[in-house]
Structure formats: C-alpha cells, structure tokens
Design a protein around this motif. Structure first.
Motif, PDB file in Angstrom:
ATOM      1  N   GLY A   1      -5.317 -34.979  14.308  1.00  0.00           N
ATOM      2  CA  GLY A   1      -5.615 -34.545  15.509  1.00  0.00           C
ATOM      3  C   GLY A   1      -4.546 -33.775  16.272  1.00  0.00           C
ATOM      4  N   LEU A   2      -3.295 -34.102  16.184  1.00  0.00           N
ATOM      5  CA  LEU A   2      -2.219 -33.599  16.956  1.00  0.00           C
ATOM      6  C   LEU A   2      -1.964 -32.273  16.239  1.00  0.00           C
ATOM      7  CD1 LEU A   2      -0.149 -36.681  18.008  1.00  0.00           C
ATOM      8  CD2 LEU A   2      -1.350 -35.151  19.578  1.00  0.00           C
ATOM      9  N   ARG A   3      -1.994 -32.301  14.840  1.00  0.00           N
ATOM     10  CA  ARG A   3      -1.606 -31.103  14.210  1.00  0.00           C
ATOM     11  C   ARG A   3      -2.596 -29.929  14.337  1.00  0.00           C
ATOM     12  NH1 ARG A   3       2.332 -32.033   9.885  1.00  0.00           N
ATOM     13  NH2 ARG A   3       2.554 -34.244   9.620  1.00  0.00           N
TER      14      ARG A   3
ATOM     15  N   GLY B   1       0.355 -22.771  13.632  1.00  0.00           N
ATOM     16  CA  GLY B   1       0.854 -24.272  13.236  1.00  0.00           C
ATOM     17  C   GLY B   1      -0.690 -25.094  12.884  1.00  0.00           C
ATOM     18  N   ARG B   2      -1.729 -24.783  12.947  1.00  0.00           N
ATOM     19  CA  ARG B   2      -3.055 -25.455  12.831  1.00  0.00           C
ATOM     20  C   ARG B   2      -3.235 -25.521  11.563  1.00  0.00           C
ATOM     21  NH1 ARG B   2      -5.720 -22.806  18.118  1.00  0.00           N
ATOM     22  NH2 ARG B   2      -3.823 -23.271  19.480  1.00  0.00           N
ATOM     23  N   PRO B   3      -3.621 -26.466  10.696  1.00  0.00           N
ATOM     24  CA  PRO B   3      -4.040 -26.366   9.345  1.00  0.00           C
ATOM     25  C   PRO B   3      -5.608 -25.773   9.282  1.00  0.00           C
ATOM     26  CG  PRO B   3      -4.245 -28.494  10.145  1.00  0.00           C
ATOM     27  CD  PRO B   3      -3.630 -27.833  11.176  1.00  0.00           C
ATOM     28  N   SER B   4      -5.973 -25.317   8.157  1.00  0.00           N
ATOM     29  CA  SER B   4      -7.274 -24.642   7.880  1.00  0.00           C
ATOM     30  C   SER B   4      -8.422 -25.772   7.866  1.00  0.00           C
ATOM     31  CB  SER B   4      -7.437 -23.637   6.607  1.00  0.00           C
ATOM     32  OG  SER B   4      -7.244 -24.581   5.492  1.00  0.00           O
ATOM     33  N   MET B   5      -9.601 -25.627   8.170  1.00  0.00           N
ATOM     34  CA  MET B   5     -10.601 -26.668   8.082  1.00  0.00           C
ATOM     35  C   MET B   5     -10.851 -27.074   6.947  1.00  0.00           C
ATOM     36  SD  MET B   5     -11.563 -27.377  11.143  1.00  0.00           S
ATOM     37  CE  MET B   5     -12.461 -28.790  10.299  1.00  0.00           C
TER      38      MET B   5
ATOM     39  N   SER C   1      -7.592 -41.811   4.535  1.00  0.00           N
ATOM     40  CA  SER C   1      -8.692 -43.035   4.297  1.00  0.00           C
ATOM     41  C   SER C   1      -8.170 -43.514   2.853  1.00  0.00           C
ATOM     42  CB  SER C   1     -10.181 -42.326   3.903  1.00  0.00           C
ATOM     43  OG  SER C   1     -10.740 -43.563   3.792  1.00  0.00           O
ATOM     44  N   MET C   2      -7.625 -42.695   2.144  1.00  0.00           N
ATOM     45  CA  MET C   2      -7.147 -43.050   0.507  1.00  0.00           C
ATOM     46  C   MET C   2      -5.815 -43.875   0.596  1.00  0.00           C
ATOM     47  SD  MET C   2      -8.454 -40.286  -1.954  1.00  0.00           S
ATOM     48  CE  MET C   2      -7.574 -38.994  -1.282  1.00  0.00           C
ATOM     49  N   GLY C   3      -5.304 -43.861   1.784  1.00  0.00           N
ATOM     50  CA  GLY C   3      -3.935 -44.762   2.213  1.00  0.00           C
ATOM     51  C   GLY C   3      -2.887 -43.558   1.841  1.00  0.00           C
ATOM     52  N   GLN C   4      -3.082 -42.194   1.809  1.00  0.00           N
ATOM     53  CA  GLN C   4      -2.106 -41.338   1.596  1.00  0.00           C
ATOM     54  C   GLN C   4      -1.567 -40.845   2.865  1.00  0.00           C
ATOM     55  OE1 GLN C   4      -2.797 -38.237  -1.470  1.00  0.00           O
ATOM     56  NE2 GLN C   4      -4.106 -39.755  -2.668  1.00  0.00           N
ATOM     57  N   LYS C   5      -0.351 -40.071   2.831  1.00  0.00           N
ATOM     58  CA  LYS C   5       0.042 -39.605   4.164  1.00  0.00           C
ATOM     59  C   LYS C   5      -0.406 -38.208   4.212  1.00  0.00           C
ATOM     60  CE  LYS C   5       4.406 -39.506   6.649  1.00  0.00           C
ATOM     61  NZ  LYS C   5       4.205 -40.510   7.674  1.00  0.00           N
ATOM     62  N   PRO C   6      -1.233 -37.957   5.289  1.00  0.00           N
ATOM     63  CA  PRO C   6      -1.621 -36.522   5.426  1.00  0.00           C
ATOM     64  C   PRO C   6      -0.691 -35.423   5.542  1.00  0.00           C
ATOM     65  CG  PRO C   6      -1.745 -37.742   7.603  1.00  0.00           C
ATOM     66  CD  PRO C   6      -1.456 -38.680   6.460  1.00  0.00           C
ATOM     67  N   THR C   7      -1.094 -34.422   4.814  1.00  0.00           N
ATOM     68  CA  THR C   7      -0.322 -33.247   4.867  1.00  0.00           C
ATOM     69  C   THR C   7      -0.788 -32.140   5.552  1.00  0.00           C
ATOM     70  OG1 THR C   7      -1.119 -32.501   2.775  1.00  0.00           O
ATOM     71  CG2 THR C   7       0.918 -33.841   2.660  1.00  0.00           C
ATOM     72  N   ALA C   8      -0.082 -31.251   6.564  1.00  0.00           N
ATOM     73  CA  ALA C   8      -0.868 -30.089   7.420  1.00  0.00           C
ATOM     74  C   ALA C   8      -1.421 -29.157   6.471  1.00  0.00           C
ATOM     75  CB  ALA C   8       0.274 -29.650   8.288  1.00  0.00           C
ATOM     76  N   ASN C   9      -0.754 -28.569   5.488  1.00  0.00           N
ATOM     77  CA  ASN C   9      -0.884 -27.495   4.519  1.00  0.00           C
ATOM     78  C   ASN C   9      -0.336 -27.590   3.363  1.00  0.00           C
ATOM     79  OD1 ASN C   9       1.885 -26.498   5.127  1.00  0.00           O
ATOM     80  ND2 ASN C   9       1.063 -25.490   6.863  1.00  0.00           N
TER      81      ASN C   9
END
Length: 989
Positions: free
Chosen positions: A932-934, A942-946, A957-965
């Motif tokens: 949400g902050l990204r 700086g905002r990722p695409s949808m 949800s899969m326990g991975q660290k989210p990446t912005a792009n």
C-alpha cells in the motif's frame, strides 16, 4: 515456565565445564530465535567450543568466535543482542531470514564489529544513530527491510565504513549530505526509498574512493551536480527512476572507470554528450524514457557495449554501423523514437545478440541476415516501422527465438518454411504486411506457440491441419487474407484456444464437427467467407463465448435455440441463408441487425416472429391477445400504475423511451419493469453522479439501477458531443467481462435520463462494511481476498482492455462485495461521463476522484492516468490494514497516507494495524501494508503497475517478500530489466 528455566539453568551449570563462554552465549542466542528449519540443530552442549557449529567461524589460535553467518536459515525473532557479548566477533550475517521487531541502541555494544548484514528481513522502526559508534565497521547492509524515518546524520561520523546499503526500505526525509564526509566509502546504495523530493547532495563529490553510487527511485529532482565529476573511480552510476532534469552532463564521459550508467525514467533533455570514446570500460548505458533529442553519437556505438537502451526518447537520425562491431552486445532497445534508415547490415554477426527491439520508429530496408549468427536471439521486435523485403532464410534456423513481432511493416514474399516451425517461439506476429504464400505444415514443430497473428496479409492456400497440433495455442488471428478450403477439423482439439479470427477470407465448407472441444473459446469470427451448412447445436456448449460473428457466409437451416445458453456481447449472423424462427431470446428489435440479410428468416425479420407456425390463424390469435393485453394496460393498469408509480417522473419531466434501452448480456427481465423501482424507498446509495436503486424483479433476480444526474437546461450547446461520449463510454463498459468487475446488464440514454443497470451486490460496498458498525466482522483473510480481487479487476482495466480504461474514482465505496465477500470494482469510467454531463458540480468524484484518494500530482497536472488509480488503490489497501477512513478529523491536516507514514516512523507498525485483526497474521499484514505504501508513493513513477501489484499481493500471501517492480526482484544495481507499458499494447507479450 519456572520449571523449564530451572532445568535450563541446571543444564548450563552442569555443562559449563565442557562448553566455553562463547558457546554459552550462542546457546542464549538460540533460545531467543525460532528455528522451524532446525538450522541450529548442531548447536549442542556436548562440544567444548562452538567452532564446528553451523554458521560459526573461530580464530584458529584462540578458538574464539569471530564470525557468525546464519543467512538464509529461515530464522525468526528479534535481533539476538547476545551476539554482542562475543568479545572477538567481527562479522554478523543474518541476511534473508525473518528477523523482526526493531534495532535498538544496544547494537552499539558490538564494538569490534567490522561487518553487519541484516538484509532481506522484517525489521521496522528507525535506523539507530548509535550504529555510527561502531568505529571499526566497514560493511553495513540493511537493505530490503521495513525501516522508516530518516537516515541518521550521525552516519557521517563513520571512520572506516566502506560499504553502506539501505536500499528497499521505507526511509523518508532526504539523503543526508553528511554521508559525503565518509572518506573511506566505496559503495553507497540507498535506492528504492520514498524520500521527500530533494537534490543529489553536492557533498558526494568528496567521496573520492566511491566506486558504486546507487540512488535509483529516490525521488531526486534537479540537475546532476557538477561536483560528481571528481568521482574518478566510479564504476557504477545509477540515478534511474527519479525526476532529474537538465541535460546529461558532458563530464560524465570523463569517468574513465565507469562500467554502467543508468539514467532511465527521468526528465533529462538535450543531446547525448560527445566524448564517449573515453569510456573504454563502459558496458551498459541506459538513458531510456527521457526527453533526449538529436542523434545517437557514433562514439557511443564504437564501445564494447553489452547493453544499450535509449527507448522512449525523441532521438532522430540513423543507427551507426559501428554498433555491429561490439563483441559483447546482447541487448539493444531503441523503441519509441524517430530513428530512420536501415539497421546495420552486420548487426548480430559479432555479438551474442539476445534482445532487439526497435519498434515505433521509421526504420526501413531489409532485416539484416546475421541477427542470429551467434544462435542466441530471443526477441525480435520490429513492429510499426517501414521495413521491407523478404524475411532472411537464416532466421528459420534461429531456434532460440521466443518472440517474433513484425507487425505493421512492408514485408513481402513467402515466409521461409523453417521459420514457421521454430521450436521455442511462443509469440508469432506478422500482421499488417504483404506476406504471401502458404502457411507451412512445419508449423507443427512450433509446439510452444501461444499466439499466432497473421491477419492483413496475402497468405493463400489451405490452412494446414498441423495447426490443430499446437496444444498451447491461445490466439489465432488470420483474417484479411486469401485462405481457401475448409477449416481444418483438427483445430477442434485446441482446448486452450481463446480467440479464433478467420474473417475476410475465402474459406468454404461447414464448421468442423466437435467444436464443443473449444472449451476456452471467447471470440469466434468467421465473417465474410464462403462457409455453408448448418450452424451446429454444439455451439451452445461454448460457455465462455462472448463474441460470435458468422456474417457474410452461406450458412443455412435454423438458428440453434442453444444460442440462448450463451452470454454473448456480440452476435452477428447477418447476410447468410438462414431460415425459420428466431430463438425467443433474440426475437427483439434490438437484435434485428444481427439477423438481417437472411431472406428465409421470418420473412427477413419483417415481424420478428416468435413462433414457427406463421398461419393466418396464429396471426389472428396473436393480434387478439395483443389487443386484449393493451386494453387491460390502458383501462386498468395504466390509471393506477402510471399515476401512483410515475408521479415523480412526471414532476421531473423525465420520459424514458424504451427504444433507447440497450442490453449487453442476456437478460431475463423487461425494461419496463426496471422503471417501477425508481422510487425513494428503493434507494440504496447515492453520490455525486446520482442515486442507486435496488430492484427485485418478477423472475427473482435482483439488480442495481444507477440513475445519473440530469443535465442542465441552461446549456445544451454540447448535447450531441455529451451524448456521443456517453454512448462510447457505455459501449466500452458493456463489453467488459471479468470476475472482479461489476457487470453492466443494460443501459438507457434519452438525453434527459440516463440509467445504468448493474448486477446487485448483496454485501454492499467495502467502505460501508469496513467503516460501519460491522467493520470488525471483516477478518484479515477476507480483507486480503478483497484487496487481491480488486487489484485483479483494476489490472484487467489497465492492461487487458483495448483501449486501456482508467477508473478515475477508485475508493472503498466503489468496491462492492458479493454474497461470498468476493470483491468487484464498480463505477469505472462513469466519472468521465458525469464530468461531461454535470459541468456545474464541484464534487471531487466528478472532477477526478474522491477526497483522500486523489494522487498528489493531480494538484499541479489536473490530469489522471493509471498511476492515479494505483495511488487511490493504495489508499484502499491502507484502509483494509488500518480500518481507518481515508480522511479523519483525528488526523488533523493529514490524510490516511501521511498518518500511516508518521505513525510508522514514531511508533512502529503495531500502532498502524487495525487492533481488531488477529495478530497471527501480522507478517502478512505488514507485507500488504508495504504494498500500500509503495502504491501511494508521492511520485507516480515510483508506483508499481496494477499487474505488478497483483503479483506482489500474491507473493505476500505465499510468504515471499513483495517486490515493487521487475527491478526489485533482484535488488542489485547491476540488474535491470526494461520497464515499459507501451500503452499496455506495445510490450504486451
């Protein structure tokens, strides 16, 4: 608990004679960490020293611990400060674990530490300034955590620091100029942080030992400072994804040690500087997505480059021949410029070229025959140029090719036989050229082919039966050619086929038997051929079919009644030889154009007959029945129904003409029935654009009717344009089919009255449910699912619609919930319509969004795009995580985004998360909060695409660290992939 501690104490006391003091401290470290993978199983009390334990290194003479490396060990828990009790410890590496909580000033007790690596963990809070007290520290790596607040100015006091990486956090403020005081610094990496808009500190020019400067996505503004010209040892310079302005400085060509220059996605202008011949070490140069003008300097192409990216600029002229001499060139991307001339004839001969994209230029001439000379070419993308001639035979031997996109050029001649059968190709796009000849049977070897587009050429002959062997084929478009013969029967085996477009050819015969095998078919277009025979009943089994066009053929017989089982957005059976009665569902005036030109079909639709017996007796009975019904309506129902139930419509002078109704799906209700529910007691919602009514119909179905506000009578000068705008908008919305978008059943537009009929969502809007009295009833799994559903809906609008659709008013009240709390996006596109018909209103939703959801750039650009939607969706995520309204008096002058950032900085994540949520989901909630902050980054780029947001939520949800792009997936400054939407079309595949 007391018993366990007593046992532990006695155990340590009993074994103290064998395990040294360092081992006892490490045992305490083990007690403070969760070890689900049993990585610390070797840490037992049977050894005299811990030197043989996993991750432990000791001094060979003293047998005391000097290094702890537990990276990627799946450890969880707070930072183990007992490590600082080890007197000779110089190195700690806990990277890629789940170390959480925050760092405290106790970290300063690790006085002998030379290297500290806590990257890729879950640390939060501010970075302690006390780290600067570690006088011997040389390596500090805190990247890819959730640190917030500012970089401590005291970091300028480091005396021996050689490398600092704080990239991929939530740091704010500006990059402190005090970092320029660390004379020993060699690596400075602080990219991908939401800093406030600020300039590159000129003091960084004092870092004479610096070899790596990575400031990507730091919200930097202004020009590149002249002082950086003193960084003569620099090998990697990355200022990408910022808002830098001015020209690329000429002194950059004086950095003779430079190997990589990344300047993409800024607002740099002017010409590329001369003097590139000095950069003999340069291997990668990326200045794409700027405003550069002029030509590509010959000196630049004479270097031994590995990658050259200058796409999305305003470059003109030709591509210098010397680029073909680069022995290591594997990536050349120049799309979206105004380049002319021919490609260098030797391109690919001397280098392992993998990716070539020169789309959307003015290149001409032939394709060089040596592009795949090294056998590594994967992407050949030349769309929208003026290339001509035939395809070189050598490309038929390029087995490495995966994407071939040659659309909209002037190619001629036959496609080489071997080219059709490339084994790795998955996208084959030859549309809008003048290719001729046949499609080779060798296409069977292209077993990875998913998309085959060869429309608008001069191909001829029969379609080979081998096309039916392409088990992965999703889309086949071959319209506007000269194909003859039948549709191959083998094609019914293509169970993954979603689109089959063969219109405007000379195909003959009937539809092949077994078409029920097209289980995934969404669009079938066979218009304007010479097809004949009956339309098979099995067509009704194609449950996902949306578009069916069989017009302009010789189909005969009856129209299958099974067509009523389909939910078609488009049906066209006109200009055939069909006969008999229409299926009752389609025997309506609105479908007349779908059947005209069939003389045997109900007298060519003269009376839109509903039954086969067209005798005088049946006609007479039908007339009597109609007369009787009309009499009842006029004499009985008319007086009561019209007077009592349409009193409000008469007062508002809104006369709805039923001929203006238009359906987009199969509906089982009458349009007249809808009007009966437009009363105040049926209102379930209202907004700036109008009221929403609930209608429970006679067939048991429930729909929602949105009545848009009437236009002003004072200004009708734009009546026609506004009407056309509404029609065009609704036409687009009516074609949308997605599980996470509210379906538009039908609409009405008479000029004075505009009605939209949607499917009804029984659980109302997310905003009402989240912020109403039942807000606590939404647990975290439900909230997560809502976020993912809504993201997938918006991603469809942004990336899969042609043209792409910008929602313009994303908010929690426009996310509706079905009976299972599945989320669907509503009111997309209507804001634009409302803006046209309600010029006098000052509502924020009519302008471009709603208060609290509006992206900050709107204040100075007055324009909205997909990045505005992403910002608004980020606010929705923050609502789901915090349970708070986007604007609340408690925030004072702040909105939800600023409140979250400030609270994270001052009090940590626990004070942000909704206290009603179960704490066992804290890790996943924190990851979603980060997304949400990204999304609410103050700078649009700086905002990722949808599409990326959907992936990030799935990873959370899969326990991975989210990446912005794509760049974040491997957060190394040496790793870069193209970031380009190309209008959601150019780089679609």
């Amino acid at each position: 608990m007391f018993f366990k501690l007593s046992v532990l104490f006695l155990s340590l006391l009993f074994t103290s004679h064998s395990l040294n003091q360092d081992g006892l401290f490490l045992q305490r470290v083990k007690l403070g960490l969760s070890d689900p993978a049993h990585s610390l199983s070797s840490w037992n009390d049977r050894d005299e020293t811990p030197c043989n334990w996993y991750g432990i290194t000791c001094d060979s003479s003293t047998h005391r611990v000097n290094s702890v490396n537990l990276s990627s060990s799946e450890l969880m828990g707070p930072f183990p400060y007992f490590l600082c009790r080890l007197p000779l410890l110089t190195s700690i590496n806990l990277g890629n674990n789940s170390i959480n909580s925050s760092l405290t000033d106790d970290i300063a007790t690790c006085q002998n530490l030379e290297s500290l690596d806590l990257s890729d963990n879950l640390l939060v809070g501010s970075i302690p300034a006390s780290l600067s007290e570690l006088r011997n520290l040389k390596q500090l790596n805190l990247e890819s955590n959730n640190f917030s607040g500012v970089i401590p100015a005291k970091f300028g006091l480091f005396q021996k620091l050689e490398s600092i990486s704080l990239a991929g956090n939530l740091l704010t403020g500006s990059i402190p100029s005090e970092l320029g005081n660390i004379s020993t610094l060699q690596h400075l990496l602080v990219g991908y942080n939401p800093f406030a808009p600020s300039r590159i500190p000129s003091q960084f020019g004092n870092l004479s030992n610096l070899v790596e400067l990575w400031l990507a996505n730091c919200n930097l503004v202004g020009p590149i400072p002249e002082s950086l010209s003193k960084l003569t040892r620099l090998t990697n310079l990355d200022f990408s994804l910022n808002r830098l302005t001015g020209s690329i400085p000429s002194w950059l060509t004086g950095l003779k040690s430079i190997e990589q220059i990344e300047l993409y996605n800024n607002s740099l202008s002017g010409r590329l500087p001369l003097g590139f011949s000095n950069l003999t070490m340069l291997r990668r140069f990326d200045a794409s997505t700027n405003q550069l003008t002029g030509t590509i300097p010959t000196q630049l192409t004479q270097l031994e480059l590995e990658s050259l990216n200058l796409f999305e600029n305003r470059l003109v002229g030709t591509l210098p021949e010397s680029i073909a001499n680069s022995p290591n060139l594997y990536e050349l991307k120049l799309f979206n410029n105004e380049l002319t001339g021919e490609l260098p004839s030797q391109l690919g001969l001397n280098s392992p070229l993998k990716w070539l994209d020169v789309s959307y230029n003015k290149f001409s001439g032939n394709i060089p025959g040596n592009l795949c000379a090294k056998g590594e070419l994967e992407d050949l993308i030349l769309i929208y140029n003026s290339f001509s001639g035939t395809l070189p035979e050598s490309l038929g031997k390029c087995d490495s090719l995966g994407r071939v996109r040659l659309r909209n050029n002037r190619f001629t001649g036959a496609v080489p036989e071997e080219f059709w059968g490339l084994p790795q190709v998955y996208l084959f796009e030859l549309e809008e050229n003048s290719f001729s000849g046949k499609v080779s049977s060798r296409i069977a070897s292209a077993y990875n082919l998913s998309v085959l587009k060869i429309s608008k050429n001069k191909f001829s002959g029969n379609l080979p039966m081998e096309i039916g062997f392409l088990g992965k084929l999703i889309e086949f478009s071959a319209s506007d050619n000269m194909f003859t013969g039948p549709i191959p029967g083998s094609m019914v085996n293509l169970s993954t086929l979603s689109m089959l477009v063969l219109g405007d050819n000379e195909l003959s015969g009937g539809l092949p038997g077994g078409i029920q095998g097209w289980k995934s078919l969404n669009e079938l277009n066979l218009a304007n051929n010479k097809l004949s025979g009956p339309i098979p009943d099995e067509i009704g089994s194609l449950q996902v079919l949306n578009y069916l066009d069989l017009s302009g053929n010789y189909f005969s017989g009856k129209i299958p009644k099974q067509l009523e089982d389909l939910n078609l957005n488009l049906l066209n059976l006109s200009n055939n030889m069909l006969s008999g009665a229409l299926p009752p569902l389609y025997a309506k005036e609105m479908y007349r154009s779908s059947f005209v030109g069939n003389p045997g079909l109900c007298g060519d639709l003269k009376d839109l007959c509903l039954q086969e017996d067209d005798s005088k007796k049946q006609s007479y009975l039908w007339i009597l029945r109609s007369t009787f019904i009309l009499a009842v309506v006029v004499l009985v129902v008319g007086v009561v129904w019209f007077y009592f139930k349409y009193q409000d419509f008469k007062k508002e002078k809104e006369v709805v003409t039923i001929s203006k109704w238009r359906s987009f799906h199969k509906i089982g209700f009458s349009e007249f029935e809808i009007l009966d529910f437009l009363r105040e007691d049926n209102v379930i919602g209202s907004g700036a654009s109008g009221k929403v009514y609930k209608a429970v119909l006679s067939n048991g179905e429930t729909v929602a009717v949105k009545k848009l506000g009437g236009e002003s009578k004072k200004d009708n000068t734009n009546d026609s344009s506004e009407k056309d705008e509404f029609e065009a908008e609704v036409e687009t919305l009516g074609r949308i089919r997605h599980k996470n978008i509210v379906r538009l059943w039908c609409c009405c537009n008479t000029g004075d009255c505009k009605l939209l009929v949607y499917e009804y969502m029984p659980n109302g809007s997310l905003g009402d449910l989240l912020h109403g009295s039942k807000g606590g009833s939404l647990d975290w799994p439900t909230r997560y699912r809502i976020a993912l559903d809504a993201a997938e809906g918006l991603s469809y609008l942004h990336h899969d619609c042609v043209p792409p659709i910008v929602h313009r008013d994303v908010k929690s009240n426009n996310i509706l919930l079905d009976s299972e709390f599945g989320a669907r996006v509503a009111d997309f596109g209507v804001a634009k319509v409302v803006q046209g018909v309600n010029k006098g209103t000052e509502s924020m939703s009519v302008i471009a969004g709603s208060c609290g959801y509006i992206a900050p750039e709107y204040a100075y650009t007055l324009r909205v795009n997909e990045k505005s939607d992403i910002y608004s969706f980020g606010v929705v995520i923050l609502e789901l995580v915090t349970g708070r309204l986007p604007v609340d008096p408690e925030f004072g002058e702040k909105d939800l985004v600023k409140w979250v950032c400030t609270t994270l900085d001052q009090n940590g994540v626990d004070h942000v998360i909704d206290p009603e949520l179960d704490s066992r989901y804290k890790d996943e909630i924190s990851k979603v909060l980060d997304i949400g902050l990204r999304c609410t980054s103050s700078f649009p780029i700086g905002r990722p695409s949808m599409r990326r947001v959907v992936k990030m939520l799935q990873e959370a949800s899969m326990g991975q660290k989210p990446t912005a792009n794509k760049n974040d997936e491997k957060p190394s400054p040496y790793y870069h992939e193209e970031v380009s939407d190309q209008g959601s079309l150019v780089q679609e595949f």
